[in-house]
Write a protein that holds these residues in place. Structure first.
Motif, mmCIF file in Angstrom:
data_model
loop_
_atom_site.group_PDB
_atom_site.id
_atom_site.type_symbol
_atom_site.label_atom_id
_atom_site.label_comp_id
_atom_site.label_asym_id
_atom_site.label_seq_id
_atom_site.Cartn_x
_atom_site.Cartn_y
_atom_site.Cartn_z
ATOM 1 N N ALA A 125 -5.243 -10.220 1.935
ATOM 2 C CA ALA A 125 -4.609 -9.518 3.056
ATOM 3 C C ALA A 125 -5.669 -8.997 4.024
ATOM 4 O O ALA A 125 -6.785 -8.663 3.622
ATOM 5 N N VAL A 126 -5.301 -8.914 5.312
ATOM 6 C CA VAL A 126 -6.195 -8.287 6.293
ATOM 7 C C VAL A 126 -5.590 -6.981 6.811
ATOM 8 O O VAL A 126 -6.138 -6.349 7.698
ATOM 9 N N ALA A 127 -4.469 -6.589 6.230
ATOM 10 C CA ALA A 127 -3.867 -5.275 6.496
ATOM 11 C C ALA A 127 -3.218 -4.819 5.197
ATOM 12 O O ALA A 127 -2.720 -5.641 4.425
ATOM 13 N N ALA A 128 -3.254 -3.525 4.949
ATOM 14 C CA ALA A 128 -2.721 -3.008 3.685
ATOM 15 C C ALA A 128 -1.198 -2.932 3.720
ATOM 16 O O ALA A 128 -0.609 -2.677 4.767
ATOM 17 N N PRO A 129 -0.548 -3.122 2.564
ATOM 18 C CA PRO A 129 0.873 -2.798 2.443
ATOM 19 C C PRO A 129 0.973 -1.276 2.299
ATOM 20 O O PRO A 129 0.803 -0.714 1.227
ATOM 21 N N THR A 130 1.192 -0.591 3.413
ATOM 22 C CA THR A 130 0.837 0.830 3.507
ATOM 23 C C THR A 130 1.703 1.766 2.663
ATOM 24 O O THR A 130 1.223 2.823 2.267
ATOM 25 N N ALA A 131 2.960 1.409 2.386
ATOM 26 C CA ALA A 131 3.768 2.283 1.528
ATOM 27 C C ALA A 131 3.146 2.397 0.143
ATOM 28 O O ALA A 131 3.321 3.399 -0.553
ATOM 29 N N SER A 132 2.385 1.373 -0.252
ATOM 30 C CA SER A 132 1.757 1.357 -1.575
ATOM 31 C C SER A 132 0.560 2.297 -1.670
ATOM 32 O O SER A 132 0.130 2.641 -2.775
ATOM 33 N N LEU A 133 -0.001 2.688 -0.514
ATOM 34 C CA LEU A 133 -1.237 3.469 -0.529
ATOM 35 C C LEU A 133 -1.044 4.877 -1.087
ATOM 36 O O LEU A 133 -2.016 5.541 -1.426
ATOM 37 N N HIS A 134 0.200 5.323 -1.208
ATOM 38 C CA HIS A 134 0.455 6.698 -1.641
ATOM 39 C C HIS A 134 0.397 6.879 -3.160
ATOM 40 O O HIS A 134 0.296 8.004 -3.645
ATOM 41 N N PHE A 135 0.487 5.794 -3.908
ATOM 42 C CA PHE A 135 0.543 5.910 -5.366
ATOM 43 C C PHE A 135 -0.827 6.215 -5.953
ATOM 44 O O PHE A 135 -1.810 5.533 -5.647
#
Length: 347
Positions: A188-198
């Protein structure tokens, strides 16, 4: 049950515009990760609850399975120079096959141009595309590199490709902060951002208490591309590589209710459901009020850019008016927006 007719207003790109105070654009993540705020919208009761991400488990519906995107962000931003010495910035977008890589280049290049990087890495421009992207091959010591051989090299010399609205250079901490704790499939070149909170602890606890599975969607830079057409259905949706694990396939083929962790997981699941249940390939699904989800029941997501396909995806779950209302509430309550910002749960 008759589906509500979609209004012309819901199809106009201008309907998805809003003004965001610049101070609400998150430049850094919450610390710890799970201390981000969480806006919970319950569709059944039409109520909004303000909470924190560490409260997430209280709101996950019983008997609900979770699907995560296990993609991992690569250090896709490279700084190099031409043989003449002119500086060049290159952003890897996605591999087209084993050796041909789609990229964006800041600086003028022509076919056969060479760009020189550290670690004896070179890129040779093969094609220029009308959309502004370029096609290149990478070489190390004159040996043509496959994409998987390129990854360890750019991990040494590349930079985490922070989104353009985070107006700072990447820092050492971003190598960890701009990754989910369960990301493992590099691409990926961008994060799956909802996942960053875990946090690792919260993720392990939720997985222990809920059925779960992983899909892979390698998020491309097209995820940030605003919709420029006046009518949203005229927007050419970008394509991204996806892979549905066997565990996820089994889950999706059942009637278990699904909470999708992020818009990327949602696009993957819905492409699978709507396009012949094919487990891997290229997904270019555009969800909006005229193309609603058919398999995902609940959504965890961040707050997205105006006029973006991601905002329209949120509207595919709750409609345009409710999306506008939720975003107005988030702005009023000073939630933090975009990749490093706060989260919203739609149940």
């Amino acid at each position: 049950m008759m589906r509500k007719k979609v209004s012309n207003k819901e199809l106009r790109t201008s309907s998805y515009d809003f003004t965001l105070p610049s101070e609400l654009i998150a430049a850094y993540p919450a610390n710890p990760r799970d201390h981000a705020r969480l806006l919970v919208y319950d569709r059944e009761t039409d109520t909004i609850t303000h909470a924190h991400f560490y409260d997430l488990e209280k709101f996950i519906p019983k008997e609900c399975a979770l699907i995560f995107n296990d993609t991992k962000v690569i250090k896709a931003r490279l700084f190099g120079h031409k043989p003449s010495g002119g500086k060049i910035e290159l952003l890897i977008n996605r591999p087209l096959n084993a050796v041909d890589i789609n990229v964006y280049i800041r600086g003028k290049v022509k076919p056969q141009s060479e760009i020189i990087f550290d670690e004896d890495l070179k890129a040779q421009v093969i094609k220029l595309h009308d959309d502004g992207s370029r096609e290149v091959n990478f070489f190390q010591n004159d040996k043509l590199l496959r994409f998987e051989d390129l990854l360890p090299i750019i991990d040494k010399i590349g930079h985490i490709p922070l989104p353009p609205y985070i107006q700072r250079e990447d820092e050492k901490e971003d190598a960890d902060e701009y990754q989910s704790v369960f990301g493992k499939e590099a691409g990926a070149v961008a994060a799956p951002t909802a996942s960053l909170h875990f946090t690792p602890e919260q993720h392990a606890r939720i997985c222990e208490n809920h059925t779960h599975a992983f899909v892979t969607l390698h998020v491309g830079s097209g995820t940030f591309k605003p919709v420029e057409a006046d009518i949203i259905t005229n927007h050419p949706m970008h394509s991204e590589y996806y892979d549905i694990s066997n565990a996820a396939k089994e889950l999706l083929d059942s009637d278990t209710p699904v909470l999708s962790i992020g818009t990327t997981s949602t696009r993957t699941i819905e492409f699978y459901a709507k396009h012949g249940k094919i487990q891997k390939g290229e997904a270019n699904l555009f969800l909006h009020p005229q193309n609603r989800p058919s398999r995902v029941n609940h959504l965890l997501t961040n707050f997205h850019l105006p006029k973006s396909t991601l905002l329209m995806l949120v509207a595919s779950f709750v409609g345009l008016e409710k999306t506008q209302e939720l975003y107005a509430e988030a702005i009023k309550e000073k939630y933090r927006f975009y990749s490093y910002g706060d989260a919203m749960l739609i149940i």
